[in-house]
Enzyme design. Structure first.
Site, PDB file in Angstrom:
ATOM      1  N   HIS A  61       0.843  -1.198   0.000  1.00  0.00           N
ATOM      2  CA  HIS A  61       0.000   0.000   0.000  1.00  0.00           C
ATOM      3  C   HIS A  61       0.879   1.248   0.000  1.00  0.00           C
ATOM      4  CE1 HIS A  61      -3.132  -2.805   0.995  1.00  0.00           C
ATOM      5  NE2 HIS A  61      -2.608  -3.059   2.183  1.00  0.00           N
ATOM      6  N   GLU A  78      -2.033  -0.097   8.252  1.00  0.00           N
ATOM      7  CA  GLU A  78      -2.930  -1.061   8.879  1.00  0.00           C
ATOM      8  C   GLU A  78      -2.196  -1.881   9.919  1.00  0.00           C
ATOM      9  OE1 GLU A  78      -4.156  -3.046   5.296  1.00  0.00           O
ATOM     10  OE2 GLU A  78      -2.623  -4.599   5.477  1.00  0.00           O
ATOM     11  N   HIS A 136       3.576  -7.506   1.861  1.00  0.00           N
ATOM     12  CA  HIS A 136       2.914  -8.420   2.775  1.00  0.00           C
ATOM     13  C   HIS A 136       1.945  -9.355   2.065  1.00  0.00           C
ATOM     14  CE1 HIS A 136       0.258  -4.860   2.549  1.00  0.00           C
ATOM     15  NE2 HIS A 136      -0.737  -5.715   2.728  1.00  0.00           N
ATOM     16  N   ARG A 156      -1.211  -5.133  -6.152  1.00  0.00           N
ATOM     17  CA  ARG A 156      -0.798  -6.538  -6.147  1.00  0.00           C
ATOM     18  C   ARG A 156       0.512  -6.693  -6.914  1.00  0.00           C
ATOM     19  NH1 ARG A 156      -6.087  -7.346  -8.117  1.00  0.00           N
ATOM     20  NH2 ARG A 156      -7.584  -7.664  -6.424  1.00  0.00           N
TER      21      ARG A 156
END
Length: 264
Positions: A61, A78, A136, A156
Site C-alpha cells: 500500500h 494497517e 505483505h 498486487r
C-alpha cells in the site's frame, strides 16, 4: 454508542463456512466483514474481519504522500490482530534481505518473491503493524481483525497465477523492499489493558477489566469486542460486532469481556 452495520465481502480466497457469530453467512465465499460508518459518513478508520482459506496476494500500500501524488485521497496504514490460526499458518511480511526495485520487479514477475519474503508464524493474540510500503501477504487458515486507514488502495505484486490484475509499476514504485523489524510485532496479554500500538494514523489499545485510564477523553473510539459482552452507555455489543462511542461514554467490561479499541 453507534452500532456499525457489517457488510460481507466475497473473495476468491474466502470461506464458505465462517466461525460464530458469522456462521449464519453461508452459501458464499466470504473473505471479509467490513464495518463502515453510518450511511453517508466516511470514517477515518475501517475495522475488518478477514477469514482465509487460501493465500492472499503479495501486495503493498502507498503512503499518504505517494497516494496524493497519484491523485488518491490518502494512503493505507494497517495492523492485524490474530484471532485464530491453524498450526503452521503464516504471514508474509517484509523480505529476508533488502532488494533493489529492479530485483523486486524481477522476483514479482517470476514468482520468486514468495520465497524471498519473510514468513512469520501466525498465532492467536499476536499483533502485526503494517506501515505503508511494507510488502505483505496473509496466508491460508487465518482469522484476524484488521484496523486500517479507510481507503481501498492495494497494489498486487504477485497472485499465484490467479486471473486478477497486477499493479507491478505502482507496487514496485511505492514498496520498501526491506526486512520486517521485530519491533513491529507483539503478543497481546489477554489479562492486561494496554496501548498496543501508536501508529501514524491511529492508536490501538486492548482493554479488559476496569483500567482504561490511558484512553483520551476527547476521542471517537472504535470498539471491537473479542471476548464476552461489553456495555457502552447501557447498550450491549458482543464479539463479532463493532461500535463507535465517545471516549467519555460509560464502558462496562464486567461480563469477562475484552476488546480492541482504536482512535485516530
Amino acid at each position: 454508542m453507534t452500532r456499525l452495520t457489517p457488510i460481507a465481502v466475497e473473495k476468491p480466497w474466502g470461506r464458505t463456512s465462517l466461525p460464530a457469530p458469522f456462521d449464519r453467512m453461508r452459501g458464499r465465499r466470504i473473505g471479509e466483514i467490513w464495518f463502515p460508518g453510518p450511511e453517508g459518513q466516511r470514517l477515518p478508520l475501517l475495522i475488518k474481519y478477514l477469514f482465509t482459506s487460501e493465500k492472499l496476494s503479495v501486495q503493498v500500500h502507498p503512503s499518504d504522500a505517494q497516494a496524493i501524488a497519484l491523485g488518491l485521497p490518502a494512503g493505507k496504514e494497517e495492523c492485524w490482530y490474530i484471532l485464530d490460526a491453524k498450526p503452521g499458518a503464516r504471514l508474509g511480511i517484509g523480505v529476508r534481505t533488502r532488494l533493489s526495485k529492479a530485483r523486486l520487479r524481477e522476483a514479482a514477475l517470476s514468482g520468486e518473491i514468495e520465497t524471498l519474503m519473510q514468513w512469520h508464524l501466525a498465532e492467536p493474540g499476536m499483533l502485526f503493524h503494517i506501515p505503508p510500503g511494507t510488502i505483505h501477504a496473509i496466508g491460508a487458515d487465518i482469522s484476524l481483525i484488521e484496523i486500517q486507514q479507510n481507503i481501498d488502495v492495494t497494489y498486487r505484486l504477485y497472485d499465484y497465477g490467479r486471473p486478477r490484475e497486477l499493479h507491478l509499476a505502482e507496487g514496485v514504485d511505492v514498496a520498501d523492499p526491506s526486512p520486517y523489524p521485530p519491533s513491529r510485532q507483539t503478543s497481546v496479554d489477554p489479562s492486561r489493558s494496554a496501548i498496543l500500538l501508536h501508529a501514524e494514523h491511529f492508536t490501538l489499545a486492548h482493554i479488559t477489566g476496569d483500567d482504561m485510564s490511558f484512553i483520551p477523553r476527547d476521542a471517537c473510539l472504535y470498539i471491537a469486542p473479542i471476548e464476552g459482552r461489553i456495555r457502552i452507555g447501557g447498550k450491549a455489543i458482543s464479539a463479532g460486532e463493532c461500535a463507535l462511542a465517545a471516549s467519555n461514554a460509560e464502558i462496562d467490561l464486567r461480563d469477562c469481556a475484552r476488546a480492541l479499541v482504536a482512535w485516530s
